[in-house]
Design an enzyme around this catalytic site. Sequence first.
Site, mmCIF file in Angstrom:
data_model
loop_
_atom_site.group_PDB
_atom_site.id
_atom_site.type_symbol
_atom_site.label_atom_id
_atom_site.label_comp_id
_atom_site.label_asym_id
_atom_site.label_seq_id
_atom_site.Cartn_x
_atom_site.Cartn_y
_atom_site.Cartn_z
ATOM 1 N N VAL A 163 0.834 -1.202 0.000
ATOM 2 C CA VAL A 163 0.000 0.000 0.000
ATOM 3 C C VAL A 163 0.870 1.254 0.000
ATOM 4 O O VAL A 163 0.613 2.208 -0.742
ATOM 5 C CB VAL A 163 -0.956 -0.002 1.204
ATOM 6 N N TYR A 164 1.924 1.261 0.826
ATOM 7 C CA TYR A 164 2.834 2.407 0.858
ATOM 8 C C TYR A 164 3.470 2.620 -0.507
ATOM 9 O O TYR A 164 3.516 3.745 -1.012
ATOM 10 C CB TYR A 164 3.908 2.174 1.914
#
Length: 292
Positions: A163-164
Amino acid sequence: MGLSQGLASVQSLTVLITGAAQGMGEIFARRAAQEGAKRLILWDINEPLLQRLTDQLRDRYPRLQVEAAPVDLCDPEQIRRAAAQVLAGGTPQVLINNAGVVTGKPFIAHEATQVVQTMQVNTLAPMLLSLELLPAMSALGEPARILTIASAAAFVSNPNMSVYAASKAAAMSWSDSVRLELQRVPGNQVRVTTFCPTYVSTGMFAGAKKMLLTPIMKPVEVTNRAWEAMLAGSPLVLMPWTARLGQFLRGVLPRPVWDFLAQHVLGIYRSMDQFSGRDAVGSNDRRPDAVR
């Protein structure tokens, strides 16, 4: 194609920094004050740390106009209102999109709120804030800067960073596309810099392991390089040099070969195995694990 001249410093300019209360944001704020900024606008969700930094800067630089605002970058309406207040006092010449959050865990271990909040802070907030300020910055007719802190993770897939990495890849692509759009504008004086470092020892990536030839970098070293790039109007900066090497190798090697190198030689794919992060002060368990 309009290009602005380089800036020697931010002396007598108005500077807005997000995520300003700690880590790289705090260093950026102190650098702006040291260089003689006229007006320094600090945004952060951590009110106690934000107030402490504001008090310190006001005591040390009595002529500096310091404005602190506890803005939750997950809330588009707060961004809009806070940006309107900034513009009411004058247009910033420098915007530093520094705030960031990370959740270091397998994708299936995320809660939906963590996914949404990571994308909101790392991707949507720089977009929405720039959308509010860029028209006025462009209309100044003088050199102006937008610096967005992305990440080398934007270029390299990595376990426990899905996600990052996605949020930073989107931020990087958006920022550099805006740079190209502005270059097409006759007389443009706004330059956009996208800065992509590997791990920085601010606490945000506590527990992350260094990779082959790639140490965990010191915040002062990284912020100094980002600041210099911003002043010069450099388009895109990857730091350190091994980040550029990794990008090249990933592009030319067959994927199985690259995966083997990243896992067993370079240590990239193992770098987040022991991630712990830094707590987001005042947050609950549904928020991302660490904040910049």
